[in-house]
Design a protein around this motif. Sequence first.
Motif, mmCIF file in Angstrom:
data_model
loop_
_atom_site.group_PDB
_atom_site.id
_atom_site.type_symbol
_atom_site.label_atom_id
_atom_site.label_comp_id
_atom_site.label_asym_id
_atom_site.label_seq_id
_atom_site.Cartn_x
_atom_site.Cartn_y
_atom_site.Cartn_z
ATOM 1 N N LEU A 75 0.871 -1.183 0.000
ATOM 2 C CA LEU A 75 0.000 0.000 0.000
ATOM 3 C C LEU A 75 0.900 1.221 0.000
ATOM 4 O O LEU A 75 1.532 1.540 1.005
ATOM 5 N N GLY A 76 0.971 1.866 -1.137
ATOM 6 C CA GLY A 76 1.764 3.074 -1.278
ATOM 7 C C GLY A 76 3.076 2.840 -1.986
ATOM 8 O O GLY A 76 3.834 1.955 -1.598
ATOM 9 N N TRP A 77 3.305 3.603 -3.039
ATOM 10 C CA TRP A 77 4.597 3.615 -3.705
ATOM 11 C C TRP A 77 5.065 5.041 -3.973
ATOM 12 O O TRP A 77 6.226 5.265 -4.312
ATOM 13 N N SER A 78 4.220 6.027 -3.778
ATOM 14 C CA SER A 78 4.575 7.430 -4.028
ATOM 15 C C SER A 78 5.705 7.901 -3.125
ATOM 16 O O SER A 78 6.411 8.856 -3.456
ATOM 17 N N LEU A 85 4.661 12.705 -3.112
ATOM 18 C CA LEU A 85 3.263 13.087 -2.898
ATOM 19 C C LEU A 85 2.379 11.938 -3.375
ATOM 20 O O LEU A 85 2.641 11.323 -4.416
ATOM 21 N N TRP A 86 1.313 11.677 -2.610
ATOM 22 C CA TRP A 86 0.389 10.594 -2.972
ATOM 23 C C TRP A 86 -0.307 10.900 -4.287
ATOM 24 O O TRP A 86 -0.755 12.020 -4.511
ATOM 25 N N HIS A 87 -0.432 9.890 -5.137
ATOM 26 C CA HIS A 87 -1.149 10.016 -6.398
ATOM 27 C C HIS A 87 -2.626 9.692 -6.233
ATOM 28 O O HIS A 87 -3.435 10.057 -7.083
ATOM 29 N N ASP A 102 8.318 3.749 7.969
ATOM 30 C CA ASP A 102 8.645 5.162 7.845
ATOM 31 C C ASP A 102 9.404 5.321 6.527
ATOM 32 O O ASP A 102 10.516 4.790 6.373
ATOM 33 N N ALA A 103 8.816 6.021 5.561
ATOM 34 C CA ALA A 103 9.389 6.104 4.220
ATOM 35 C C ALA A 103 10.771 6.748 4.179
ATOM 36 O O ALA A 103 11.677 6.207 3.528
#
Length: 152
Positions: A75-78, A85-87, A102-103
């Motif tokens: 869940l999440g690659w941005s 930033l989230w797409h 934590d990215a």
Amino acid sequence: MATARNLFDAMPPEQRRMLTELAREVALPRATRLFEEGRRADRFWIVRSGQVALDQHVPGRQPAVVETLGRDELLGWSWLFPPYLWHLGARTVGPVAAVEFDAPAVRELCDRDPVLGRAVYRYVAETVSRRLHGTRTRLLDLYGPEGSGFDD
């Protein structure tokens, strides 16, 4: 080469250990808004159980669900690509158990360890590619001339 079932399967044991040290188990209630399109992408998850709906903002309407993710899905690659930033947006469909990362810490680890970095980037690229293919198929089913979609 077959794609890994989940992010942890995509890397050697030592890198898996390093990434696991950054992981945190989370329990998310139904209807939890995880992120909003256009906002800062500073974490990501691997879904352990439950489902998360990815949605896109539609002016004057409720967000349109474009995909639903479940067990073992990323869940999440941005968070991996500037400007971070989230797409899309994301909301839990029901209760969800997930592993949260934590990215910025993972990006730093990827920079420090090229083996881990290559595994993470490859896994994310395979995930994005698979989802893009699924989106194209759905678009052909919806808008393509008859006979242009894939038969199941």
